[in-house]
Design an enzyme around this catalytic site. Structure first.
Site, PDB file in Angstrom:
ATOM      1  N   ASP A  97       0.938  -1.242  -0.261  1.00 50.63           N
ATOM      2  CA  ASP A  97      -0.029  -0.036   0.013  1.00 50.63           C
ATOM      3  C   ASP A  97       0.839   1.287  -0.003  1.00 50.63           C
ATOM      4  O   ASP A  97       1.759   1.147   0.674  1.00 50.63           O
ATOM      5  CB  ASP A  97      -0.913  -0.038   1.162  1.00 50.63           C
ATOM      6  N   ASP A 201      -2.958   4.750  -2.326  1.00 46.53           N
ATOM      7  CA  ASP A 201      -3.870   5.412  -1.558  1.00 46.53           C
ATOM      8  C   ASP A 201      -4.325   6.884  -1.864  1.00 46.53           C
ATOM      9  O   ASP A 201      -3.506   7.638  -1.837  1.00 46.53           O
ATOM     10  CB  ASP A 201      -3.403   5.201   0.012  1.00 46.53           C
ATOM     11  N   GLU A 259      -6.393   3.970  -5.852  1.00 44.51           N
ATOM     12  CA  GLU A 259      -7.481   4.482  -5.282  1.00 44.51           C
ATOM     13  C   GLU A 259      -7.791   5.805  -5.916  1.00 44.51           C
ATOM     14  O   GLU A 259      -6.944   6.845  -5.273  1.00 44.51           O
ATOM     15  CB  GLU A 259      -7.487   4.334  -3.744  1.00 44.51           C
ATOM     16  N   HIS A 331     -11.489  -2.783   2.891  1.00 46.83           N
ATOM     17  CA  HIS A 331     -11.392  -2.513   4.150  1.00 46.83           C
ATOM     18  C   HIS A 331     -12.142  -1.033   4.557  1.00 46.83           C
ATOM     19  O   HIS A 331     -12.129  -0.668   5.732  1.00 46.83           O
ATOM     20  CB  HIS A 331      -9.960  -2.475   4.563  1.00 46.83           C
ATOM     21  N   ASP A 332     -12.611  -0.509   3.694  1.00 50.55           N
ATOM     22  CA  ASP A 332     -13.319   0.936   3.639  1.00 50.55           C
ATOM     23  C   ASP A 332     -14.785   0.844   3.554  1.00 50.55           C
ATOM     24  O   ASP A 332     -15.245   1.633   3.488  1.00 50.55           O
ATOM     25  CB  ASP A 332     -12.742   1.919   2.501  1.00 50.55           C
TER      26      ASP A 332
HETATM   27  C1  NOJ Z   1      -8.020   5.339   2.173  1.00 50.46           C
HETATM   28  C2  NOJ Z   1      -7.930   4.012   2.708  1.00 50.46           C
HETATM   29  O1  NOJ Z   1      -8.137   2.762   1.959  1.00 50.46           O
HETATM   30  C3  NOJ Z   1      -8.373   4.341   4.309  1.00 50.46           C
HETATM   31  O2  NOJ Z   1      -8.561   3.234   4.880  1.00 50.46           O
HETATM   32  C4  NOJ Z   1      -7.507   5.298   4.730  1.00 50.46           C
HETATM   33  O3  NOJ Z   1      -8.310   5.807   5.872  1.00 50.46           O
HETATM   34  C5  NOJ Z   1      -7.595   6.644   3.814  1.00 50.46           C
HETATM   35  N1  NOJ Z   1      -7.109   6.277   2.531  1.00 50.46           N
HETATM   36  C6  NOJ Z   1      -6.474   7.682   4.273  1.00 50.46           C
HETATM   37  O4  NOJ Z   1      -5.409   6.953   4.209  1.00 50.46           O
END
Ligand code: NOJ
Length: 557
Positions: A97, A201, A259, A331-332
């Protein structure tokens, strides 16, 4: 498509919750190593590890204090090297990541910046004077409150630093060239070590308007979501992304999966086209349906019909440009089976049918740990059982808006990021076989006695067995080529909760019909049709297939 990654199935590991080898209640690298054969049997070829770097874990490792050190919670650099080597032996590549919009306030860069405003490191961050005693602008952070915080050690001055996420995650100043070079060196360090690439990210946030003008308020708090500023500046990030690709990924033939929320659709080819700066990006279009409602308490359910229409539109948009990564959850997100499927399909049948859609859509699918056994949302009985910084903020905001504690909790049980962060269910033993600890860092899912890997490994009809078949279908001929390069074609849904599509290549077609209705549907086919896989038993008769309730069928034509 020349991209060598195209055609693989990928898997996301959230290391804290995957497998705990040392009994401290938190997953670790040795735990992952112990499950490599499981991943190999599943058939995945690429594994993304959410952050494993040194971190105070305010945002679960997305706050990095040292980009080139493994956090001791997960193990050592030797453990990591062992993981890389053992994964490779099994034909699995590892991606890490890359969290480079921000670091941790515990990073030595930030500490040095606070200690000396004239230091080199002070230029790595956005440190600004306020406006009339207020923060420099009115943007709201992703986790609530202003994006500005008083600079530690300078609380009596009018000095603020920028953080789009938590205050413990100061944003890095991409407009300072020497910092960019440092980041590229760090990326190359990992690539030289042998990682296959990165999941990147929150990358669209690196573009900033350096005049910090703010935006018209989008809520009664007088603030405006930072996401809106990011979307406005989306094309501005391009120069940096191009530079980063040339300095890192491209040189190593590495995979980069971004992302990237808020990409201007007209610019997509710059991102994922033949010479794009990324190999691919996640398809978050279904998730974005809810982004319009910044506060969790204004959550609106997204039906599978809406999901279908949204995902189909983005599949069609990129058919001739490149490929995106289909996901159901990560995970989000809450668990997709609980979030998108009608109640009667929130079970193993629904998980299998949704899995068929996820794996067989065009693009490189990512399976999130536990999805392959059909994990649903975890039931949380109190706010104290949550860990996630966003969940806690959402709860607070919901109470302030007048919701009762029960109502706020009910919403978190549907929406919260912690739903999918609970431990993977390996068996019906203590802590679902995840850990021998007394207490695990996040609670264990309520259904682990019945819903677990071991039970499913012994059951040829399980969700896990079905995922294995789906992945094998994609990995191997005769269908690998069509399921890799085949164009996406939307088919006409026979009913509201049906997700029907085809993949087409050289005059051949594979159809995927996922029926999430609570009754059977009739699907007409041509005489040459063959069922190659289905989640319940079906047969072709008189050029039609009766597809039972909550069932997916894969048909070759
Ligand atoms: C996206 C990540 O997937 C998330 O878990 C994180 O809180 C935020 N970016 C900040 O890095």
């Amino acid at each position: 498509m020349s991209n060598k990654w195209w055609g693989q199935v990928a898997y996301q590991i959230y290391p804290k919750s995957f497998c705990d080898s040392n009994g401290d209640g938190i997953g670790d690298l040795q735990g992952i190593i112990s499950k490599l054969d499981y991943l190999k049997d599943l058939g995945v070829k690429l594994v993304w590890l959410s952050p494993i770097f040194k971190s105070p874990f305010v945002d679960q490792g997305y706050d990095i204090a040292d980009y080139q050190a493994i956090d001791p919670t997960f193990g050592t650099m030797e453990d990591f090297d062992e993981l890389l080597a053992k994964a490779k032996e099994r034909g699995i590549s590892i991606i890490l990541d890359l969290v480079i919009n921000h670091c941790s306030s515990e990073h030595e860069w930030f500490k040095k910046a606070c200690a000396d405003l004239n230091s080199e490191e002070a230029k790595y961050f956005y440190i600004r004077e306020g406006k009339n005693g207020c923060p420099p602008d009115n943007l709201r952070s992703y986790f609530g409150g202003s994006v500005w915080e008083k600079l530690p050690g300078h609380e009596n001055e009018d000095l603020w630093y920028l953080h789009y996420f938590c205050k413990e995650q100061p944003d890095l100043n991409w407009y300072y060239e020497p910092l960019r070079q440092k980041l590229y060196e760090m990326i190359n360090f990992w690539l030289e070590k042998g990682v296959a690439g990165f999941r990147i990210d929150a990358i669209m946030n690196i573009a900033k308007d350096l005049t910090f003008p703010g935006l018209p308020a989008d809520a009664p708090d007088g603030m405006c979501s930072a996401a809106k500023m990011t979307a406005k500046l989306s094309d501005e990030a391009a120069t940096f992304l191009h530079e980063m690709n040339n300095a890192t990924f491209k040189k190593h033939g590495a995979i980069s999966v971004a992302e990237a929320f808020g990409v201007n659709p007209e610019s997509l080819s710059n991102y994922i086209g033949k010479d794009g700066f990324f190999s691919t990006i996640f398809d978050f279009s279904a998730r974005e349906l809810n982004e319009k409602y910044p506060a969790c308490y204004r959550y609106r359910p997204v039906s599978i019909a809406k999901w279908r229409d949204t995902i189909f539109a983005s599949q069609e948009r990129v058919n001739d440009i490149g490929f995106m990564c289909p996901i159901i959850e990560n995970h989000d997100e809450p668990r997709g089976v609980s979030y998108y499927l009608p109640r009667h399909a929130q079970n193993a049948d629904g998980a299998k049918a949704f899995g068929a859609v996820n794996v067989l859509l065009r693009g490189m699918p990512f399976i999130y740990q536990g999805q392959e056994i059909g994990m649903t949302n975890t039931r949380f009985d109190s706010i104290y059982e949550f860990d996630d910084v966003a969940a806690k903020d959402n709860y607070k905001v919901a109470l302030e808006a007048g919701l009762s504690e029960r109502q706020a909790l009910d919403i978190l049980n549907i929406e919260s990021r912690d739903n999918a962060r609970t431990p993977v269910l390996w068996s019906d033993e203590k802590n679902a076989g995840f850990s021998s600890a007394q207490i695990t860092w996040l609670k264990v899912h309520q259904d682990y006695k019945n819903l677990n890997v071991r039970a499913q490994q012994n059951d040829p009809d399980s969700t896990l067995a079905f995922y294995q078949k789906l992945i094998a279908l994609k990995n191997n001929e005769p269908y690998h080529d069509i399921l890799t390069d085949g164009k996406f074609v939307a088919l006409e849904p026979q009913a509201e909760y049906v997700v029907p599509f085809a993949r087409e290549l050289n005059g051949k077609q594979i159809q995927v019909i996922a029926n999430f209705e609570d009754s059977a549907i009739v699907h007409k086919v041509t005489p040459n049709a063959q069922v190659v896989l289905s989640s319940k038993s079906v047969e072709i008769k008189d050029n039609q297939i009766i597809i039972p309730a909550v069932c997916a069928v894969v048909i070759a034509l």
